[in-house]
Scaffold this motif. Sequence first.
Motif, mmCIF file in Angstrom:
data_model
loop_
_atom_site.group_PDB
_atom_site.id
_atom_site.type_symbol
_atom_site.label_atom_id
_atom_site.label_comp_id
_atom_site.label_asym_id
_atom_site.label_seq_id
_atom_site.Cartn_x
_atom_site.Cartn_y
_atom_site.Cartn_z
ATOM 1 N N SER A 198 74.403 40.636 -5.154
ATOM 2 C CA SER A 198 74.881 41.438 -6.287
ATOM 3 C C SER A 198 75.482 42.758 -5.807
ATOM 4 N N THR B 177 73.272 31.237 -2.244
ATOM 5 C CA THR B 177 74.438 31.891 -2.824
ATOM 6 C C THR B 177 75.595 31.918 -1.836
ATOM 7 N N GLY C 187 73.522 34.485 0.471
ATOM 8 C CA GLY C 187 72.248 34.525 -0.225
ATOM 9 C C GLY C 187 71.164 35.299 0.492
ATOM 10 N N LEU D 126 80.842 34.782 -6.798
ATOM 11 C CA LEU D 126 79.650 34.158 -6.242
ATOM 12 C C LEU D 126 79.455 32.783 -6.856
ATOM 13 N N ARG D 127 78.917 31.887 -6.069
ATOM 14 C CA ARG D 127 78.610 30.527 -6.517
ATOM 15 C C ARG D 127 77.175 30.232 -6.113
ATOM 16 N N PHE D 128 76.408 29.641 -6.994
ATOM 17 C CA PHE D 128 74.994 29.324 -6.810
ATOM 18 C C PHE D 128 74.157 30.609 -6.860
ATOM 19 N N THR D 129 72.841 30.456 -6.736
ATOM 20 C CA THR D 129 71.946 31.611 -6.768
ATOM 21 C C THR D 129 70.886 31.486 -5.696
ATOM 22 N N GLY D 130 70.154 32.565 -5.496
ATOM 23 C CA GLY D 130 69.065 32.568 -4.526
ATOM 24 C C GLY D 130 69.564 32.508 -3.094
#
Length: 177
Positions: free
Chosen positions: A163, A118, A156, A111-115
């Motif tokens: 997750s 993503t 995202g 995964l790259r970035f969050t929220g």
Amino acid sequence: MATVDLIPAPAGDAVTFRLRRSRLWLRMALILIPVFLMVRGIAIGLLLEEWNFTETVTWVLLTAIAGATGAVLGASRNLGWIRTSAAGLEFAATRRQPVFLPWSAVQSVGLRFTGPLTELLVIPTSLNAATVAAVSAWAPRVRRRSGAPAFIVDVGLMTPGPSALLAELNRRLVAHR
């Protein structure tokens, strides 16, 4: 990448992750509300004596609803999805052609970035191992920087979540190695 008319059918144990329209609309509205609130505050100059609460809330909600609706309509019918099964990994980013990779051709996932931004990076052993469906859509997103090329899928806003997706992909990768 080989192009075919049909991607192999998933095995009976397939798990699907989808980008739902309702979730996309709600997230876009929640992202746009503070943005439009800031725009409205800047336009007024943040002078409290000129601040009309009812008018501001109405304007912000209506523009956020219109913006979120426009984003969902602009995404078309081809929202992103990912399916894992014993046969392999199938995925399509929003408005992109579906791709199939057997597990033996998946080098790694991450995964790259969050929220809501993503992204899932799927690094194949070779781009030639990927099978792309010949449908009327844009070509799959491929990142060609820093070493091995990787397919990119926005995850995202997918259900049940990035997750859970990463856990499922890692479980499948370990089982097929």
